[in-house]
Design an enzyme around this catalytic site. Structure first.
Site, short mmCIF file in Angstrom:
data_model
loop_
_atom_site.label_atom_id
_atom_site.label_comp_id
_atom_site.label_asym_id
_atom_site.label_seq_id
_atom_site.Cartn_x
_atom_site.Cartn_y
_atom_site.Cartn_z
N SER A 1 0.84 -1.20 0.00
CA SER A 1 0.00 0.00 0.00
C SER A 1 0.87 1.25 0.00
CB SER A 1 -0.92 0.01 1.21
OG SER A 1 -1.56 1.26 1.28
N HIS B 1 -1.18 -1.05 -4.30
CA HIS B 1 -2.47 -0.64 -3.74
C HIS B 1 -2.43 0.86 -3.45
CE1 HIS B 1 -6.26 -1.49 -1.63
NE2 HIS B 1 -5.84 -0.69 -0.66
N ASP C 1 -4.57 4.02 -1.81
CA ASP C 1 -5.67 4.34 -0.90
C ASP C 1 -6.09 5.79 -1.03
OD1 ASP C 1 -6.19 1.91 0.66
OD2 ASP C 1 -4.09 2.12 1.27
N MET D 1 -8.54 8.71 0.08
CA MET D 1 -9.41 9.04 1.23
C MET D 1 -9.86 10.49 1.14
SD MET D 1 -7.10 7.37 4.23
CE MET D 1 -6.56 5.66 4.14
N HIS E 1 -8.22 1.91 -4.26
CA HIS E 1 -9.26 1.73 -3.25
C HIS E 1 -9.84 3.10 -2.91
CE1 HIS E 1 -9.89 0.40 1.26
NE2 HIS E 1 -11.03 0.71 0.67
N MET F 1 -11.97 5.40 -0.84
CA MET F 1 -12.68 5.57 0.43
C MET F 1 -13.28 6.97 0.39
SD MET F 1 -9.84 3.75 2.81
CE MET F 1 -8.64 3.77 1.49
N MET G 1 -12.39 -5.53 4.13
CA MET G 1 -11.56 -4.74 5.05
C MET G 1 -11.36 -5.54 6.33
SD MET G 1 -10.77 -1.94 3.54
CE MET G 1 -9.78 -1.38 4.93
N ASP H 1 -7.60 -6.40 3.16
CA ASP H 1 -6.89 -5.13 3.35
C ASP H 1 -6.94 -4.70 4.81
OD1 ASP H 1 -5.78 -2.61 3.13
OD2 ASP H 1 -7.39 -1.79 1.87
C1 DX5 Z 1 -6.74 1.47 5.35
C2 DX5 Z 1 -6.24 1.20 3.97
C3 DX5 Z 1 -5.22 0.15 3.89
C4 DX5 Z 1 -3.95 0.45 4.62
C5 DX5 Z 1 -3.32 -0.88 4.96
O1 DX5 Z 1 -7.80 2.34 5.28
O2 DX5 Z 1 -7.31 0.82 3.13
O3 DX5 Z 1 -4.94 -0.18 2.54
O4 DX5 Z 1 -3.05 1.22 3.89
O5 DX5 Z 1 -2.24 -0.62 5.79
P1 DX5 Z 1 -1.71 -1.72 6.82
O6 DX5 Z 1 -1.25 -2.90 6.00
O7 DX5 Z 1 -0.57 -1.02 7.50
O8 DX5 Z 1 -2.84 -2.09 7.73
ZN ZN Z 2 -6.82 0.03 1.09
#
Ligand code: DX5
Ligand code: ZN
Length: 217
Positions: free
Chosen positions: A7, A32, A34, A36, A65, A67, A136, A174
């Site tokens: 990630s 990956h 993320d 947000m 991903h 969010m 998740m 994830d």
């Molecule tokens: C959390 C993200 C994850 C996060 C995972 O909201 O969707 O992808 O980056 O990080 P770790 O592996 O450190 O839990």
């Molecule tokens: Zn993620």
């Protein structure tokens, strides 16, 4: 074969080029990403602009991903940025079936995400519409949290639903993925495992990626 998807959220922004190049050379095929919005989750990260800049330098599959609330607003932007997989949260889309179709129309693989508290029945009508299903295993918003152990059984139940329905989607997990649970998650039926802290929190991310991959053999 089950793959580790590091990630980008946890990468060292000062050393991104070096870390991503080393991962790619170590055989890493998925990155990956993320996204947000500070609304669906209590954190803000980055968007399509940054991803488009990374795209110029990486051959990895961009596993993105979202969010964000009302993710349909941004599908075209992420397609243009060069994303390969685009995930929306079932909790954030008013019409998830439509969202998945729009993602596919935009030329990407369509993924559906379920939060830890969201039951699998929320995905039941979409087993043949999603190319990917992401469970998740932490509450979304932050890297470095601990794996919620009850999600292991949820992965097995989703794999059973896939088999019973004759569906083809890949299962991704994830959050809190680490050396203690990669093998177990593979055995439960996961195809892709996101690892943020377990890769980028290590002194040598490429070596950590290789170790996690080896642990699943
Ligand atoms: C959390 C993200 C994850 C996060 C995972 O909201 O969707 O992808 O980056 O990080 P770790 O592996 O450190 O839990
Ligand atoms: Zn993620």
């Amino acid at each position: 074969m089950t793959h580790i998807a590091p990630s980008f959220l946890s990468a060292d922004i000062w050393r991104v080029a070096e870390q991503l190049t080393a991962l790619e050379q170590a055989g890493c095929k998925y990155l990956h990403l993320d996204v947000m919005d500070g609304c669906f989750v209590p954190n803000i990260s980055f968007g399509a602009g940054i991803i488009g800049k990374l795209r110029k330098h990486s051959q990895m599959v961009f596993d993105t991903h979202l969010m964000v609330e009302e993710p349909d607003r941004f599908i075209e932007d992420f397609a243009k940025a060069g994303c390969d997989h685009l995930y929306i949260h079932v909790e954030a889309s008013r019409h998830p079936h439509r969202s998945l179709q729009r993602i596919k129309q935009a030329g990407m693989k369509a993924g559906l995400v379920l939060n830890p508290a969201t039951p699998l029945c929320m995905a039941e009508e979409l087993l043949h519409d999603a190319d990917l299903m992401l469970l998740m295993s932490v509450n979304p918003g932050f890297g470095g949290q601990s794996f919620i152990t009850s999600v292991a059984d949820k992965v097995a139940r989703l794999a059973k639903m896939r088999e019973d329905a004759g569906a083809k989607f890949l299962i991704e997990v994830d959050g809190g993925v680490c050396r203690d649970n990669v093998k177990m998650l593979k055995e439960k039926g996961a195809d892709l495992l996101v690892a943020g802290n377990a890769v980028f929190g290590a002194p040598d991310p490429a070596a950590a990626f290789i170790e996690l991959t080896e642990l699943m053999k």
